[in-house]
Design an enzyme around this catalytic site. Structure first.
Site, PDB file in Angstrom:
ATOM      1  N   ASP A 128      77.724 -27.422  22.668  1.00 51.86           N
ATOM      2  CA  ASP A 128      78.486 -27.472  23.913  1.00 51.86           C
ATOM      3  C   ASP A 128      78.944 -28.886  24.236  1.00 51.86           C
ATOM      4  OD1 ASP A 128      75.938 -28.433  24.565  1.00 51.86           O
ATOM      5  OD2 ASP A 128      76.093 -27.764  26.639  1.00 51.86           O
TER       6      ASP A 128
ATOM      7  N   LYS B 213      66.724 -29.799  25.725  1.00 55.18           N
ATOM      8  CA  LYS B 213      67.101 -28.875  24.666  1.00 55.18           C
ATOM      9  C   LYS B 213      68.085 -29.575  23.741  1.00 55.18           C
ATOM     10  CE  LYS B 213      70.125 -26.382  27.934  1.00 55.18           C
ATOM     11  NZ  LYS B 213      69.486 -26.462  29.253  1.00 55.18           N
TER      12      LYS B 213
ATOM     13  N   SER C  60      77.507 -30.684  31.293  1.00 54.08           N
ATOM     14  CA  SER C  60      77.033 -29.818  30.220  1.00 54.08           C
ATOM     15  C   SER C  60      78.140 -28.976  29.602  1.00 54.08           C
ATOM     16  CB  SER C  60      75.883 -28.948  30.715  1.00 54.08           C
ATOM     17  OG  SER C  60      75.314 -28.221  29.657  1.00 54.08           O
ATOM     18  N   HIS C  61      78.066 -27.671  29.781  1.00 51.89           N
ATOM     19  CA  HIS C  61      78.963 -26.712  29.143  1.00 51.89           C
ATOM     20  C   HIS C  61      80.179 -26.403  29.998  1.00 51.89           C
ATOM     21  CE1 HIS C  61      76.120 -24.832  31.794  1.00 51.89           C
ATOM     22  NE2 HIS C  61      76.950 -23.831  31.970  1.00 51.89           N
TER      23      HIS C  61
ATOM     24  N   ASP D  77      77.854 -31.408  26.115  1.00 52.70           N
ATOM     25  CA  ASP D  77      76.934 -32.552  26.037  1.00 52.70           C
ATOM     26  C   ASP D  77      75.916 -32.441  24.911  1.00 52.70           C
ATOM     27  OD1 ASP D  77      75.402 -30.529  27.261  1.00 52.70           O
ATOM     28  OD2 ASP D  77      74.178 -32.003  28.328  1.00 52.70           O
TER      29      ASP D  77
ATOM     30  N   ASP E 245      73.466 -30.062  24.198  1.00 49.32           N
ATOM     31  CA  ASP E 245      72.108 -29.522  24.318  1.00 49.32           C
ATOM     32  C   ASP E 245      72.039 -28.016  24.053  1.00 49.32           C
ATOM     33  OD1 ASP E 245      73.261 -28.632  26.671  1.00 49.32           O
ATOM     34  OD2 ASP E 245      71.743 -29.488  28.004  1.00 49.32           O
ATOM     35  N   ARG E 246      73.184 -27.363  23.841  1.00 45.47           N
ATOM     36  CA  ARG E 246      73.194 -25.935  23.540  1.00 45.47           C
ATOM     37  C   ARG E 246      73.690 -25.681  22.121  1.00 45.47           C
ATOM     38  NH1 ARG E 246      74.876 -22.546  28.931  1.00 45.47           N
ATOM     39  NH2 ARG E 246      73.658 -23.756  30.424  1.00 45.47           N
TER      40      ARG E 246
END
Length: 564
Positions: free
Chosen positions: A280, A380, A114-115, A282, A284-285
């Site tokens: 971010d 998300k 992710s982030h 991946d 999703d943010r």
């Protein structure tokens, strides 16, 4: 041509327990002999793998290409019928969720942390998503974990690597492999949700006084942003920066907040850009940030819900319900109450939203950790949130003689609902012993009731806060009736303010403690009070929260790593 299948002997590794966000460790941990292979075999041992269809993608971080080949070798040897793989092993998390749903796949394996930073000395992750496109629930992740504790061997197909750079249909031993365009299906999905012609017209008509800048932070979303902003809406390449995905994210930390997305903040402020956004690693943010205008994620989901009728997807299908994670401010609750909608407070983790969506009870939701989304997928979705904001801004400007920007939308929202002043303090990679001691300290106060009705005075203002309660958040899922306990300690105050403390599970080493602070001010307070900087509006409450929790003492930190 047939390829031999080889069984390789192995032994279990400790600590291969995946959370909602999968298994996250340092790259060097995954590079240990048999480590990655063990975990992937455990996934295949935990699902109906025979003749299944599985999606593979990820954020392109370091060690992804090698891991894709490992998944293909082990998956084919275990009887996977078909793999759908993003070109060059790239698929944002939202795009992967869409592909799983669109092609009715059994599930998907996402290579992402992710982030978190990427690179040979940074983080890697493997995450399994189920057939609804969302993260695997606990009954699946627990099964995977149990398999990792008893594994004795894994199977591999002995075959040359698959060329992931060529779109098309291929065979890999007994398995079909489809390499797809990483972007096309996702852009098509957003075209069905938003008013693209309206957005394009607005951006064209206001190209001189409403400039857009998207910062991909060298994560996965660069190609998606280019396809939409340049391809669909006709903006120039100047509307993009850091939009080439890199295995180490350019040496940066691909987390879209005011600290780590400084490349966006600096350019927006220097050039006075009206609409800035970032996503971010991946995808999703998201962060929405214009000149002198920062939208907190808590406010963002509430404002999208308030303006939902501007978005064709919701105007046509209606809004079924709203939800937020427990630490997220209560702004979206106020929208639900005003609109007469059902609303939910759930633990942190998108799977809880997914259950409500699958049951037809939730349309729009968000987490304060810069995650916003809807029931179009089961993750998300950073780019979705950015386009939602552009759709809303285009809609409110349709019949306006004066340009309505981000701050105007924020102020109008506060004048109707009031404002939930909100901030999050992240203390990253702190000693686990100290983090656990903090939790124990709060639990003892909860059990004894020692904090109840006690008053605490802020040093800087002498303002007093009286504790009205302390509880550990627990959630009973209304759909599957599962119970999630110990989801965070909440201190409430007599004026309606609250502070939440949580241990986060998204890091790869040490512990991360998050402190969330919320203070509500009603619309009757007036424009000046509602427009006060968040840091000022929360200063006294933060001082009291630090005193009550003894956080600095337990963690040995005077300042947080990140403030949002």
């Amino acid at each position: 041509m047939s390829f031999p299948i080889k069984e390789i002997q192995t032994k279990p590794f400790e600590g291969q327990k995946p959370g909602t966000s999968g298994l996250r460790k340092r790259v060097k941990v995954f590079q240990q002999e048999h480590y990655t292979e063990n975990f992937i075999q455990a996934i295949f041992d935990s699902i109906a793998v025979k003749d299944s269809t599985l999606v593979i993608g990820g954020d392109g971080r370091y060690f992804s290409p090698e891991t894709v080949q490992t998944i293909l070798k082990i998956g084919s040897a275990n009887g996977v019928g078909k793999f759908i793989v993003g070109k060059d092993a790239i698929l944002s998390t939202p795009a992967a969720s869409n592909v799983i749903r669109k092609y009715k796949a059994t599930g998907g394996i996402l290579l992402t942390a992710s982030h978190n930073p990427g690179g040979p000395n940074a983080d890697f992750g493997i995450k399994y998503n189920v057939s609804n496109g969302g993260p695997a629930p606990e009954n699946v992740t627990n099964q995977i974990y149990e398999k990792t504790k008893t594994i004795k061997s894994y199977k591999v197909l002995e075959a040359p690597p698959v060329d992931l750079s060529k779109i098309g249909e291929f065979t890999y031993g007994p398995t079909k492999v489809s390499i797809i365009d990483s972007v096309a299906d996702y852009v098509s999905l957003l075209e069905s949700i938003f008013d693209f012609p309206l957005i394009k017209k607005f951006l064209h008509d206001h190209k001189s006084d409403f400039r857009v800048l998207f910062d991909g932070l060298h994560g996965v979303t660069g190609p998606y942003a280019r396809a939409l902003l340049v391809g669909s809406f006709g903006l120039s390449e100047d509307s993009l920066q850091n939009c080439t995905p890199l295995p180490d994210f350019g040496g940066g930390h691909p987390d879209p907040n005011l600290t780590y997305a400084h490349t966006l903040v600096e350019v927006v402020e220097k050039k006075g850009i009206e609409f800035g956004a970032a996503s971010d690693g991946d995808g999703d943010r998201n962060m929405i940030y214009g000149k002198g205008a920062f939208v907190t994620p808590s406010d963002s989901v509430a404002i999208i819900a308030h303006h939902a009728d501007a978005i064709p997807y919701f105007k046509k299908g209606g809004v079924k319900g709203l939800a937020r994670s427990m630490p997220t401010s209560k702004a979206v609750d106020l929208v639900a109450q005003k609109k007469g909608l059902e609303y939910f407070e759930v633990p942190t983790g998108w799977k809880f939203f997914g259950n409500l969506m699958d049951a037809g009870r939730l349309s729009i939701c968000g987490e304060e950790s810069f995650g916003t989304g809807s029931d179009h997928i089961r993750e998300k979705d950073g780019i979705w949130a950015v386009i939602a904001w552009l759709n809303i801004i285009a809609a409110v400007n349709q019949n306006s003689s004066k340009l309505i920007g981000i701050n105007d939308i924020l102020n109008e929202f506060y004048s109707i609902y009031g404002r939930s002043f909100f901030s999050r303090y992240d203390y990253e990679e702190v000693p686990s012993d100290g983090a656990n001691a903090l939790v124990e300290h709060l639990n003892k106060a909860l059990e004894s009731g020692s904090l109840n009705n006690t008053s605490h005075k802020a040093v800087s203002s002498s303002k007093e806060y009286t504790v009205s309660g302390l509880y550990n958040f627990e959630y009973k899922d209304p759909i599957d009736h599962s119970v999630s306990k110990n989801q965070g300690q909440v201190i409430t105050f007599s004026d309606g303010s609250r502070v939440v403390f949580r241990l986060s599970g998204t890091g790869s080493q040490g512990a991360t403690v998050r402190m969330y602070v919320e203070r509500y001010v009603g619309p009757e307070a007036g424009a000046a009070a509602l427009a006060e900087p968040a840091a000022e509006g929360l200063k006294s409450l933060i001082e009291v929260a630090l005193e009550i929790s003894k956080l600095k003492e337990f963690l040995g930190r005077d300042e947080p790593t990140v403030i949002t």
